[in-house]
Design a protein around this motif. Structure first.
Motif, PDB file in Angstrom:
ATOM      1  N   ASP A  99      -3.970   5.777  12.547  1.00 46.23           N
ATOM      2  CA  ASP A  99      -5.015   4.839  12.157  1.00 46.23           C
ATOM      3  C   ASP A  99      -6.349   5.130  12.843  1.00 46.23           C
ATOM      4  O   ASP A  99      -7.398   4.675  12.372  1.00 46.23           O
ATOM      5  N   PHE A 111      -4.714   3.106   3.199  1.00 40.99           N
ATOM      6  CA  PHE A 111      -4.218   1.917   2.495  1.00 40.99           C
ATOM      7  C   PHE A 111      -3.364   2.277   1.276  1.00 40.99           C
ATOM      8  O   PHE A 111      -3.075   1.409   0.454  1.00 40.99           O
ATOM      9  N   ALA A 114      -0.136   0.247   0.996  1.00 42.72           N
ATOM     10  CA  ALA A 114      -0.431  -1.143   0.644  1.00 42.72           C
ATOM     11  C   ALA A 114      -0.840  -1.264  -0.823  1.00 42.72           C
ATOM     12  O   ALA A 114      -0.523  -2.261  -1.489  1.00 42.72           O
ATOM     13  N   ARG A 206      -2.316  -4.970   5.887  1.00 45.63           N
ATOM     14  CA  ARG A 206      -2.591  -3.623   6.400  1.00 45.63           C
ATOM     15  C   ARG A 206      -3.912  -3.594   7.163  1.00 45.63           C
ATOM     16  O   ARG A 206      -4.036  -2.915   8.198  1.00 45.63           O
ATOM     17  N   ASN A 209      -3.178  -5.023  10.656  1.00 45.18           N
ATOM     18  CA  ASN A 209      -2.495  -4.149  11.608  1.00 45.18           C
ATOM     19  C   ASN A 209      -3.277  -2.866  11.879  1.00 45.18           C
ATOM     20  O   ASN A 209      -3.100  -2.246  12.930  1.00 45.18           O
ATOM     21  N   CYS A 270       5.801   5.825   3.371  1.00 44.50           N
ATOM     22  CA  CYS A 270       5.614   4.375   3.400  1.00 44.50           C
ATOM     23  C   CYS A 270       6.749   3.658   4.142  1.00 44.50           C
ATOM     24  O   CYS A 270       6.531   2.617   4.766  1.00 44.50           O
ATOM     25  N   GLU A 273       5.922   4.058   7.793  1.00 42.79           N
ATOM     26  CA  GLU A 273       4.788   3.192   8.114  1.00 42.79           C
ATOM     27  C   GLU A 273       5.231   1.741   8.237  1.00 42.79           C
ATOM     28  O   GLU A 273       4.862   1.037   9.191  1.00 42.79           O
ATOM     29  N   LEU A 277       5.007  -0.583  11.621  1.00 43.33           N
ATOM     30  CA  LEU A 277       4.182  -1.786  11.640  1.00 43.33           C
ATOM     31  C   LEU A 277       5.005  -3.050  11.798  1.00 43.33           C
ATOM     32  O   LEU A 277       4.456  -4.126  12.070  1.00 43.33           O
TER      33      LEU A 277
END
Length: 285
Positions: A99, A111, A114, A206, A209, A270, A273, A277
């Motif tokens: 990030d 993103f 998301a 998203r 975080n 994903c 991820e 998270l």
């Protein structure tokens, strides 16, 4: 896997300081998206933001001074810092490393999970342009307060590693408050929610975080993060009056719908991820 080198935000901010803040001329028809060749650049390959300097919210006028010594807010900052340090060496720390990277084309996919669809300059050029240009607007919105307060970053105080060790020398001389990275990430979350409103919950989560990653990275305090979100909200509101921005939003809405219909994959892991998270940052607001 995380990238080995994340782009230092101070280097990005330096480019903005040299270039100033410009805006592309408004097209004759506001609904017609400008051609990529018409987009002004602050240097080759780096598009300028949408907003003029006068249009960008003034962080020095809008955010309070950083938490004072002995205050409850500073105690909260330190409590969250300790919780963030406990995540070193975990998948959440590795996600924070990713990030931290604001370089394109990598940052275009921040993103993607998301959104549930991939983003790249070939398939979604208007969306990538939105991300690149609003990055500049959001970053500049934090500049005045950063320069005035020159707040020391957590890693300087606690002497613990960051997730981007190669950037530490530059970060030592760059004010921590408010967070430019957080302003960028929250602006992106709001802009993409405008483009794909059916994905709003996932995008805002998203964006939240993404901001918390700066705490996990040990480069920002929680109050830096909160005021970065605030400046992002002001920047997003001001963007609504810009016809070029609105035209790009309309173009991005169409092309994301097409990309989703074509099944363009996110291009990120994903599942990894989501697992990273899912590790909570205790005490974060």
């Amino acid at each position: 896997m995380p990238r080995a080198k994340a782009r230092a935000f101070p280097a990005l901010l330096g480019a903005l300081l040299l270039a100033g803040c410009t805006s592309a001329p408004a097209p004759r028809a506001a609904e017609a998206a400008p051609a990529p060749a018409a987009v002004p650049e602050i240097r080759p390959g780096v598009p300028a933001g949408y907003l003029t300097a006068a249009a960008i919210p003034d962080s020095l006028a809008l955010v309070p001074a950083p938490p004072a010594a002995g205050s409850a807010a500073l105690a909260q900052d330190h409590a969250v810092m300790k919780a963030a340090l406990a995540l070193r060496g975990t998948p959440r720390f590795q996600q924070a490393t990713q990030d931290a990277d604001l370089d394109f084309p990598f940052a275009a996919g921040t993103f993607a999970c998301a959104l549930g669809v991939g983003l790249d300059a070939q398939h979604t050029p208007a969306t990538v342009r939105l991300l690149q240009r609003t990055l500049m607007d959001a970053a500049i919105s934090t500049r005045a307060a950063k320069e005035r307060y020159q707040r020391t970053r957590p890693f300087v105080e606690n002497a613990a590693p960051t997730c981007t060790p190669n950037d530490e020398a530059a970060l030592r001389g760059n004010g921590s408050y408010p967070s430019g990275h957080v302003a960028i990430g929250w602006t992106w979350a709001l802009v993409l929610s405008q483009v794909a409103p059916e994905r709003t919950d996932a995008l805002l989560a998203r964006g939240r975080n993404f901001g918390e990653s700066r705490l996990v990275c040990n480069v920002h305090w929680q109050s830096d993060m909160l005021q970065g979100r605030f400046m992002a909200s002001g920047t997003f509101a001001r963007l609504q009056a810009d016809p070029v921005f609105r035209a790009d939003v309309a173009a991005a809405t169409r092309e994301l719908a097409d990309a989703r219909a074509q099944g363009l994959p996110p291009g990120r892991d994903c599942a990894a991820e989501a697992a990273a998270l899912a590790q909570p940052l205790q005490g974060a607001l």
